[in-house]
Write a protein that holds these residues in place. Structure first.
Motif, PDB file in Angstrom:
ATOM      1  N   GLN A 118     -24.862  -9.760 -15.356  1.00 56.54           N
ATOM      2  CA  GLN A 118     -25.849  -9.907 -16.428  1.00 56.54           C
ATOM      3  C   GLN A 118     -25.310 -10.787 -17.550  1.00 56.54           C
ATOM      4  N   VAL A 119     -26.133 -11.741 -17.944  1.00 54.44           N
ATOM      5  CA  VAL A 119     -25.854 -12.568 -19.116  1.00 54.44           C
ATOM      6  C   VAL A 119     -26.983 -12.344 -20.108  1.00 54.44           C
ATOM      7  N   THR A 120     -26.632 -11.985 -21.312  1.00 57.79           N
ATOM      8  CA  THR A 120     -27.615 -11.759 -22.367  1.00 57.79           C
ATOM      9  C   THR A 120     -27.237 -12.624 -23.559  1.00 57.79           C
ATOM     10  N   VAL A 121     -28.198 -13.433 -24.002  1.00 55.15           N
ATOM     11  CA  VAL A 121     -27.966 -14.342 -25.117  1.00 55.15           C
ATOM     12  C   VAL A 121     -28.915 -13.947 -26.243  1.00 55.15           C
ATOM     13  N   SER A 122     -28.355 -13.635 -27.384  1.00 54.71           N
ATOM     14  CA  SER A 122     -29.170 -13.237 -28.520  1.00 54.71           C
ATOM     15  C   SER A 122     -29.237 -14.353 -29.548  1.00 54.71           C
ATOM     16  N   SER A 123     -30.352 -14.378 -30.259  1.00 50.82           N
ATOM     17  CA  SER A 123     -30.560 -15.456 -31.248  1.00 50.82           C
ATOM     18  C   SER A 123     -29.969 -15.079 -32.596  1.00 50.82           C
TER      19      SER A 123
END
Length: 123
Positions: A118-123
């Motif tokens: 899982q890759v999660t990118v937050s702003s």
């Protein structure tokens, strides 16, 4: 054939990650490893492919400039370097293998798949 992905994480937009795919059990030294991803509510998409016979690679046009595939063939490990990550890059990333050393983005060409990371990118 066994594939194990690692390197997924949660990062801020603009960050970088390097995913790894450790492969084992190939019947020959010539094969293809591809990276795919599937975001929430999206279809799985192909990102990049590496073939081991000559080390040639191909990356989808939408990922060029940000994602780079590379491999340590002696270690049977393929990497995906991801830079300047965006929230829309949030997805489960999979590596997949084909015993045909072809630069193909067709999912049907790949008969072995990892469990995903899982890759999660937050702003």
């Amino acid at each position: 054939v066994r594939l194990v992905e690692s390197g997924g994480d949660s990062v801020q937009a603009g960050g970088s990650l390097r995913l790894s795919c450790a492969a084992s059990g190939f019947p020959s030294d010539d094969y293809a490893i591809a990276w795919f991803r599937q975001g929430p509510g999206k279809e799985r998409e192909a990102l990049s492919v590496l073939v081991t016979d000559d080390g040639d690679t191909v990356t989808s046009d939408s990922m060029k400039g940000r994602f780079t595939i590379s491999g340590d063939i002696a270690q049977n490990t393929v990497y995906l370097q991801m830079n300047n990550l965006r929230p829309e890059d949030t997805a489960v990333y999979y590596c997949a293998a084909s015993d045909e050393p072809l630069l193909s983005f067709k999912e049907s060409e790949y008969t072995s798949w990892g469990q995903g990371t899982q890759v999660t990118v937050s702003s």
